[in-house]
Design a protein around this motif. Structure first.
Motif, PDB file in Angstrom:
ATOM      1  N   ALA A  31      59.230  62.062 -19.778  1.00 12.78           N
ATOM      2  CA  ALA A  31      57.889  62.010 -19.195  1.00 12.78           C
ATOM      3  C   ALA A  31      57.558  63.294 -18.443  1.00 12.78           C
ATOM      4  O   ALA A  31      56.426  63.800 -18.515  1.00 12.78           O
ATOM      5  N   THR A  32      58.526  63.857 -17.738  1.00 13.93           N
ATOM      6  CA  THR A  32      58.286  65.075 -16.960  1.00 13.93           C
ATOM      7  C   THR A  32      58.003  66.264 -17.864  1.00 13.93           C
ATOM      8  O   THR A  32      57.080  67.057 -17.608  1.00 13.93           O
ATOM      9  N   LEU A  33      58.762  66.421 -18.922  1.00 10.94           N
ATOM     10  CA  LEU A  33      58.567  67.544 -19.841  1.00 10.94           C
ATOM     11  C   LEU A  33      57.184  67.524 -20.470  1.00 10.94           C
ATOM     12  O   LEU A  33      56.545  68.565 -20.652  1.00 10.94           O
ATOM     13  N   ASP A  39      50.791  67.196 -13.199  1.00 13.16           N
ATOM     14  CA  ASP A  39      51.364  66.992 -11.868  1.00 13.16           C
ATOM     15  C   ASP A  39      50.968  68.130 -10.940  1.00 13.16           C
ATOM     16  O   ASP A  39      50.730  67.922  -9.742  1.00 13.16           O
ATOM     17  N   ILE A  40      50.908  69.349 -11.462  1.00  5.37           N
ATOM     18  CA  ILE A  40      50.480  70.490 -10.651  1.00  5.37           C
ATOM     19  C   ILE A  40      49.037  70.303 -10.195  1.00  5.37           C
ATOM     20  O   ILE A  40      48.707  70.494  -9.015  1.00  5.37           O
ATOM     21  N   GLY A  80      57.931  74.893 -11.058  1.00  3.60           N
ATOM     22  CA  GLY A  80      58.557  73.749 -10.423  1.00  3.60           C
ATOM     23  C   GLY A  80      59.086  72.708 -11.394  1.00  3.60           C
ATOM     24  O   GLY A  80      59.481  71.617 -10.974  1.00  3.60           O
ATOM     25  N   LEU A  81      59.108  73.040 -12.686  1.00  7.55           N
ATOM     26  CA  LEU A  81      59.564  72.055 -13.681  1.00  7.55           C
ATOM     27  C   LEU A  81      60.999  71.618 -13.420  1.00  7.55           C
ATOM     28  O   LEU A  81      61.326  70.431 -13.547  1.00  7.55           O
ATOM     29  N   ASN A  88      62.588  63.434 -11.111  1.00  9.10           N
ATOM     30  CA  ASN A  88      62.200  62.297 -11.932  1.00  9.10           C
ATOM     31  C   ASN A  88      63.380  61.692 -12.675  1.00  9.10           C
ATOM     32  O   ASN A  88      63.506  60.467 -12.768  1.00  9.10           O
ATOM     33  N   SER A  89      64.241  62.543 -13.222  1.00 10.18           N
ATOM     34  CA  SER A  89      65.397  62.024 -13.957  1.00 10.18           C
ATOM     35  C   SER A  89      66.328  61.253 -13.029  1.00 10.18           C
ATOM     36  O   SER A  89      66.720  60.120 -13.314  1.00 10.18           O
TER      37      SER A  89
END
Length: 322
Positions: A31-33, A39-40, A80-81, A88-89
């Motif tokens: 989901a984050t990738l 999100d930014i 910030g990834l 998140n993970s």
């Protein structure tokens, strides 16, 4: 044909705790990738304390980041990834592990039969307890993430990464600095509680409908997407203001700290300040890009989670029964 994802084959050679952790870790990373740029945008809008109208703010923030920040446009959109991936993970892995353990504990304590459904209070208790513990443990990561996503890489004092961010906070603000925003975060645990209550209840309702239609009790990927979306819209809309308060407190620094943040004030003072200067809309800044992010993010998260939870044990030979 849709893949069945409602149950994990039992018995299995894999420890259930490992399955839950691996499924949560995979879900958070996926989901984050996919959705980090949103999100930014959400974070920039949340920490903006101006009283300007924000109808087109999402487009404005995206244009500014795209044109003016980072060595490349892609780097600017994914600043910030690494911190977001870790947060998140680890956060989802920890949450799903604790949530599963909490449900098992409640079932055992209340003497439920293996097939007996938990009550609404049970689900709320399990999700709240697991949410509060995981929130405390991961809060330092979110402080660094908020500060990184709310600044450009070229800003004075901006953190280049998670390690540097945590070290800087500890050196300049002490341990307390790692827990800015914890109070609204703990209040925001209600979001997860409401979400999981709605999600579990919708799953139960869908299973009963499937049984009535002769389809069995297993849920499809389509069921998961629908139930996740409805649950996220419900919980996200009700509890959104806490995210604005949390983001602003996490972007704060203690007096004298050289960082492009905001003045350090308490939760009550911050609520009064937002209400006085921005009115009720101030508590909902960034909600639109947030919903654009969290609904598909939740769908990706739970699709990956449910499928990994279902499929991981399939990679290993099931233990023969008696």
């Amino acid at each position: 044909m849709s893949m069945s994802i409602s149950t994990v084959p039992q018995p299995s050679r894999l420890n259930p705790a490992f399955v839950e952790t691996a499924a949560g870790l995979s879900a958070g990373a996926a989901a984050t990738l996919l959705l980090h740029p949103l999100d930014i945008i959400k974070t920039r809008l949340q920490v903006d304390s101006s009283s300007h109208p924000f109808i087109n703010s999402s487009r404005t923030v995206l244009r500014d980041v795209w044109r003016n920040e980072g060595p490349t446009r892609l780097a600017a959109l994914y600043r910030g990834l690494n911190v977001n991936l870790v947060g998140n993970s680890a956060g989802w892995a920890l949450y799903f592990l604790l949530y599963d353990r909490a449900k098992r504990t409640i079932k055992s304590y209340r003497g439920y039969a293996p097939s007996q459904e938990l009550t609404s209070i049970d689900y709320l208790t399990a999700s709240t307890a697991s949410g509060m513990l995981s929130a405390v443990l991961t809060n330092p990561i979110w402080v660094v993430k908020t500060r990184m996503l709310s600044t450009a890489a070229t800003d004075e004092g901006a953190y280049p990464g998670l390690y540097q961010g945590v070290r800087s906070i500890l050196q300049k603000e002490g341990v307390r600095g790692c827990f800015h925003g914890l109070s609204p975060t703990l209040i925001g645990v209600s979001h997860g509680s409401l979400y999981f209550l709605a999600y579990e209840k919708l799953n139960t309702w869908r299973r009963k409908r499937n049984v009535a239609q002769g389809k069995g009790t297993e849920l499809s990927n389509r069921d998961t997407i629908i139930n996740t979306s409805l649950s996220k819209l419900f919980a996200g809309t009700i509890t959104y203001p806490h995210q604005v308060l949390r983001a602003r407190m996490q972007a704060q620094t203690t007096p004298g700290v050289k960082y492009p943040g905001q003045p350090n004030i308490g939760l009550i003072a911050l609520i009064k300040s937002v209400w006085r200067n921005e009115g009720a809309p101030g508590f909902y800044k960034g909600m639109f890009p947030n919903l654009l992010r969290v609904v598909p993010s939740a769908c990706v998260t739970f699709l990956v989670y449910e499928n990994v939870k279902w499929g991981l044990p399939q990679l290993f030979e099931a233990v023969p029964g008696p």
